[in-house]
Design a protein around this motif. Structure first.
Motif, PDB file in Angstrom:
ATOM      1  N   UNK A  65       0.876  -1.197   0.033  1.00  0.00           N
ATOM      2  CA  UNK A  65      -0.078   0.183  -0.024  1.00  0.00           C
ATOM      3  C   UNK A  65       0.796   1.081  -0.069  1.00  0.00           C
ATOM      4  N   UNK A  66       2.067   1.058   0.389  1.00  0.00           N
ATOM      5  CA  UNK A  66       3.069   2.249   0.476  1.00  0.00           C
ATOM      6  C   UNK A  66       2.583   3.685   0.780  1.00  0.00           C
ATOM      7  N   UNK A  67       2.135   3.754   2.028  1.00  0.00           N
ATOM      8  CA  UNK A  67       1.716   4.996   2.435  1.00  0.00           C
ATOM      9  C   UNK A  67       2.628   5.743   3.063  1.00  0.00           C
ATOM     10  N   UNK A  68       3.875   5.285   3.540  1.00  0.00           N
ATOM     11  CA  UNK A  68       4.899   5.791   4.316  1.00  0.00           C
ATOM     12  C   UNK A  68       5.569   7.233   3.655  1.00  0.00           C
ATOM     13  N   UNK A  69       5.751   7.395   2.387  1.00  0.00           N
ATOM     14  CA  UNK A  69       5.999   8.582   1.598  1.00  0.00           C
ATOM     15  C   UNK A  69       5.176   9.683   1.831  1.00  0.00           C
ATOM     16  N   UNK A  70       4.087   9.126   1.374  1.00  0.00           N
ATOM     17  CA  UNK A  70       2.941  10.333   1.589  1.00  0.00           C
ATOM     18  C   UNK A  70       2.468  10.866   2.746  1.00  0.00           C
TER      19      UNK A  70
END
Length: 163
Positions: free
Chosen positions: A67-72
């Motif tokens: 889901x890759x929410x970390x950068x945002x």
């Protein structure tokens, strides 16, 4: 001296993110590395993101898979430039979920996004951002790019020599 934070969602991301760490160290840029999970350690994520600029960082590189929410999420709370690295992970949909999660940010919350598993380019981009105000780093980037050019020229010579 400028400092870059390299954060990732889990230790399984480290083999990919190591490329960013290595390139930054090659440019003699101080790097701090940490695991900051958007889903499992949200309090740590909030603290890191809100205080990164007061802790001496100039740029944040954030890598995440699935889901890759970390950068945002980091970008939503930090005034610093954030470079997102989508990671093709074991729970990924061929990496597309990670790419789109990082790439498709709403207006006002930018995340510079590199290619899937493109941590090396994230490191170079962070160095270029720092190099825009640090001549020593800029000079190293110029030499690095000249080295890339020379590799292509040498490759072309070796191909032509085999004809």
């Amino acid at each position: 001296m400028s400092k870059v934070a390299v954060v990732m969602g889990s230790t399984s991301d480290l083999p990919v993110m190591q490329d960013a760490i290595d390139i930054l160290k090659g440019f003699d840029i101080e790097v701090d590395v940490d695991i900051v999970s958007a889903h499992r350690t949200p309090e740590k994520l909030f603290d890191f993101s809100k205080n990164a600029h007061t802790n001496g960082y100039s740029v944040i590189i954030a890598g995440a898979g699935g889901a890759a929410h970390l950068p945002g999420m980091v970008a939503s709370m930090s005034p610093l430039p954030v470079i997102g690295v989508p990671v093709k992970s074991s729970n990924s949909i061929d990496g597309w979920d990670s790419v789109l999660s990082i790439l498709q940010m709403p207006g006002g919350v930018p995340v510079a996004t590199v290619a899937l598993n493109g941590a090396k380019n994230a490191g170079i981009l962070a160095a270029q951002i720092i190099g825009s105000s640090d001549k020593c780093v800029l000079d190293k980037i110029i030499l690095y790019k000249e080295g890339l050019k020379q590799k292509v020229i040498e490759g072309a010579k070796s191909i032509n020599a085999k004809k």
